[in-house]
Design a protein around this motif. Structure first.
Motif, mmCIF file in Angstrom:
data_model
loop_
_atom_site.group_PDB
_atom_site.id
_atom_site.type_symbol
_atom_site.label_atom_id
_atom_site.label_comp_id
_atom_site.label_asym_id
_atom_site.label_seq_id
_atom_site.Cartn_x
_atom_site.Cartn_y
_atom_site.Cartn_z
ATOM 1 N N ARG A 76 -42.965 9.226 29.551
ATOM 2 C CA ARG A 76 -43.626 10.324 30.294
ATOM 3 C C ARG A 76 -43.224 10.295 31.764
ATOM 4 O O ARG A 76 -42.996 11.351 32.369
ATOM 5 C CB ARG A 76 -45.145 10.206 30.156
ATOM 6 C CG ARG A 76 -45.686 10.680 28.806
ATOM 7 C CD ARG A 76 -47.198 10.814 28.827
ATOM 8 N NE ARG A 76 -47.863 9.518 28.901
ATOM 9 C CZ ARG A 76 -48.214 8.792 27.835
ATOM 10 N NH1 ARG A 76 -47.918 9.228 26.623
ATOM 11 N NH2 ARG A 76 -48.831 7.639 27.977
ATOM 12 N N ARG A 77 -43.116 9.097 32.338
ATOM 13 C CA ARG A 77 -42.798 8.986 33.761
ATOM 14 C C ARG A 77 -41.374 9.453 34.066
ATOM 15 O O ARG A 77 -41.112 10.004 35.135
ATOM 16 C CB ARG A 77 -42.961 7.542 34.226
ATOM 17 C CG ARG A 77 -44.382 7.010 34.162
ATOM 18 C CD ARG A 77 -45.328 7.721 35.121
ATOM 19 N NE ARG A 77 -46.643 7.151 35.111
ATOM 20 C CZ ARG A 77 -47.077 6.257 36.008
ATOM 21 N NH1 ARG A 77 -46.274 5.857 36.986
ATOM 22 N NH2 ARG A 77 -48.292 5.780 35.937
ATOM 23 N N VAL A 78 -40.432 9.198 33.156
ATOM 24 C CA VAL A 78 -39.026 9.493 33.450
ATOM 25 C C VAL A 78 -38.511 10.706 32.690
ATOM 26 O O VAL A 78 -37.339 11.072 32.816
ATOM 27 C CB VAL A 78 -38.136 8.264 33.144
ATOM 28 C CG1 VAL A 78 -38.567 7.074 33.980
ATOM 29 C CG2 VAL A 78 -38.138 7.905 31.662
ATOM 30 N N GLY A 79 -39.372 11.346 31.906
ATOM 31 C CA GLY A 79 -38.973 12.560 31.213
ATOM 32 C C GLY A 79 -38.064 12.335 30.020
ATOM 33 O O GLY A 79 -37.217 13.173 29.712
ATOM 34 N N VAL A 80 -38.232 11.218 29.339
ATOM 35 C CA VAL A 80 -37.430 10.911 28.143
ATOM 36 C C VAL A 80 -38.332 10.980 26.917
ATOM 37 O O VAL A 80 -39.352 10.289 26.852
ATOM 38 C CB VAL A 80 -36.792 9.516 28.234
ATOM 39 C CG1 VAL A 80 -36.124 9.142 26.903
ATOM 40 C CG2 VAL A 80 -35.772 9.478 29.361
ATOM 41 N N THR A 81 -37.949 11.814 25.971
ATOM 42 C CA THR A 81 -38.689 11.907 24.715
ATOM 43 C C THR A 81 -37.882 11.222 23.628
ATOM 44 O O THR A 81 -36.851 11.728 23.189
ATOM 45 C CB THR A 81 -38.934 13.374 24.319
ATOM 46 O OG1 THR A 81 -39.654 14.029 25.381
ATOM 47 C CG2 THR A 81 -39.730 13.465 23.032
ATOM 48 N N LEU A 82 -38.324 10.067 23.218
ATOM 49 C CA LEU A 82 -37.648 9.297 22.174
ATOM 50 C C LEU A 82 -38.704 8.817 21.180
ATOM 51 O O LEU A 82 -39.592 8.038 21.544
ATOM 52 C CB LEU A 82 -36.906 8.101 22.781
ATOM 53 C CG LEU A 82 -36.224 7.139 21.804
ATOM 54 C CD1 LEU A 82 -35.238 7.878 20.914
ATOM 55 C CD2 LEU A 82 -35.533 6.012 22.552
ATOM 56 N N PRO A 83 -38.636 9.282 19.934
ATOM 57 C CA PRO A 83 -39.627 8.835 18.938
ATOM 58 C C PRO A 83 -39.588 7.321 18.769
ATOM 59 O O PRO A 83 -38.515 6.706 18.778
ATOM 60 C CB PRO A 83 -39.185 9.547 17.653
ATOM 61 C CG PRO A 83 -38.343 10.691 18.101
ATOM 62 C CD PRO A 83 -37.670 10.236 19.362
ATOM 63 N N THR A 84 -40.758 6.717 18.616
ATOM 64 C CA THR A 84 -40.847 5.284 18.358
ATOM 65 C C THR A 84 -41.537 5.059 17.020
ATOM 66 O O THR A 84 -42.265 5.926 16.522
ATOM 67 C CB THR A 84 -41.638 4.548 19.447
ATOM 68 O OG1 THR A 84 -42.994 5.038 19.471
ATOM 69 C CG2 THR A 84 -41.001 4.738 20.814
ATOM 70 N N ALA A 85 -41.279 3.906 16.437
ATOM 71 C CA ALA A 85 -41.957 3.516 15.194
ATOM 72 C C ALA A 85 -42.209 2.017 15.248
ATOM 73 O O ALA A 85 -41.414 1.253 15.809
ATOM 74 C CB ALA A 85 -41.107 3.883 13.979
#
Length: 462
Positions: A150-159
């Protein structure tokens, strides 16, 4: 390389810790027969390191192929895997991501880190941002990487996955399944397996103190010398017990991170007879361990899973730069005198649930990967391709040469390094002067993420 539900899986790795992690992660998936592709870089595991890393994972020597970087694309094109697990340091992941982008059959790409990942680092996320899934190993890591994204604007799904080294719960010859509830219910959080129906062989009494050495922490030579002195005192305090210095690499071998002041140089040549080195697997070293000591190694989790008490050294403080803030609240932090006195301890149950000892049912990374494969086969999963390098072909050459070292023999790579090394050093210094606000610094131990570049001078070129 055929497998669970007909899914073909390849892990691409180089350094020893990533070989161990990827093999253990994939080896734990029922019915899966993965393959490991080792790409030659300055960090690539030796044959002996590979043997230690594969021990207990189910992968055999025949499940491993070693190639040069130039051969990797052709090999992958011929194998056509459905899933590629990119297992290496960030620059290696990005370099192999460019190889993936050239394939005619696009696999699902999964990435992750081989141990505890608190604090969540901006570089770790940024280098892996174009993979389809990031594997994390605790609820705390899930929150940390979500906040960092959220802070750096990266959307990467996690599991979520169970850290592979946290699975074995008992030090007996036959593994027994133990739930996290059982782990938490015991005093000090030590699990005891349900009594087996048949008698099992009991190992000899465990008496060793095992020290899990780390290349990155502590950084200062004088602090590492203090640890060496502590190990000598621990050996002298009780000659009947061994003090085992567990090292990751033999002389001449590389490891994931560069060690500038190895303990083999800091310990005296005429040391106590019961102060010994071990180059085998951590699992082997722990078989006879009565306690484990480390600054912040994932070996602490491996020991905890076996019911072995731990001391996470806080003699030099507790900070993100020591990578030991993860142990705050665990009950495992302790000083050098406690190591010498053998006063090891078990982790608090509340800490365990949030840090690597969640229920197995919550580890859904493989189910999520299967969903992504189904989406990719149906044409519903767009490729997360790497954007073109801002510096064009010269930037690509610099990045390739930075990762491959001597394995890159191109003139363009040599020229790019000559120009790029001083430029990147200047840029890194500039970034360090731009101190972020709102808890994103390495100096702020109250948050579980960092926005600053990491403070370790740890080039992949050796």
């Amino acid at each position: 390389m055929t497998d669970a539900a007909g899914i073909r899986v390849v892990a691409i790795a180089d350094a020893d810790s990533f070989v161990k992690w990827s093999a253990a992660l994939l080896g734990a998936v029922p019915g899966l027969r993965p393959h490991l592709l080792l790409v030659r870089t300055p960090l690539t595991a030796s044959v002996d390191q590979q043997r230690s890393a594969l021990a207990g994972t189910g992968l055999q020597t025949e499940d491993v192929t070693r190639v040069g970087f130039a051969e990797a694309a052709g090999w992958l094109e011929g194998q056509r895997p459905d899933v590629v697990l990119l297992a290496g340091r960030g620059p290696f992941v990005r370099l192999m991501g460019r190889v993936i982008d050239t394939l005619t059959h696009r696999p699902v790409t999964v990435s992750g880190l081989p141990g505890m990942a608190i604090p969540a680092q901006r570089g770790a996320l940024d280098y892996r941002r174009n993979t389809d899934l990031l594997v994390v190993h605790s609820h705390r890591e899930e929150r940390a990487f979500a906040e960092l994204g959220r802070r750096v604007g990266v959307t990467l799904p996690t599991a979520l996955a169970t850290l592979p080294f946290a699975r074995r719960r008992q030090r007996i010859l036959r593994p027994e399944r133990v739930s996290v509830e059982a782990l938490a219910a015991r005093p000090g959080g030590v699990a005891v397996a349900e009594r087996p129906a048949q008698p099992v062989a009991v190992r000899p009494p465990a008496t060793d103190i095992v020290f899990a050495a780390q290349a990155l922490v502590p950084v200062a030579r004088e602090e590492r010398a203090e640890i060496a002195s502590m190990l000598v005192r621990a050996a002298e305090a009780d000659p009947a017990r061994r003090v085992v210095v567990k090292l990751r690499s033999r002389p001449g071998e590389s490891e994931t991170h560069l060690e500038r002041d190895p303990y083999t140089e800091l310990l005296p040549s005429r040391r106590p007879d019961n102060l010994v080195y071990s180059y085998g697997s951590m699992a082997s070293a722990l078989e006879s361990a009565a306690g484990l000591v480390t600054v912040s190694s994932t070996a602490a989790i491996e020991a905890t899973a076996l019911g072995i008490p731990v001391i996470a050294l806080d003699s030099f403080g507790v900070s993100k730069s020591l990578l030991n803030t993860v142990f705050v609240g665990s009950g495992l932090l302790g000083g050098r005198s406690e190591v010498v006195g053998g006063r090891f301890r078990h982790a608090h149950p509340e800490w365990l649930r949030d840090n690597y000892f969640h229920s197995e049912a919550e580890s859904t990374w493989w189910e999520r990967t299967q969903e992504l494969v189904a989406m990719r086969r149906a044409g519903a999963l767009p490729a997360r391709r790497l954007p073109a390098a801002r510096g064009g072909s010269m930037h690509d050459a610099w990045h390739r040469a930075s990762v491959l070292g001597r394995e890159d023999r191109t003139l363009q790579g040599a020229a790019a390094l000559a120009l790029g090394v001083p430029a990147t050093r200047a840029l890194a210094a500039l970034r360090r002067r731009r101190e972020p606000s709102e808890g994103g610094t390495w100096a702020d131990a109250s948050t579980d993420f960092t926005l600053e570049p990491n403070p370790f001078h740890d080039s992949m070129r050796r």
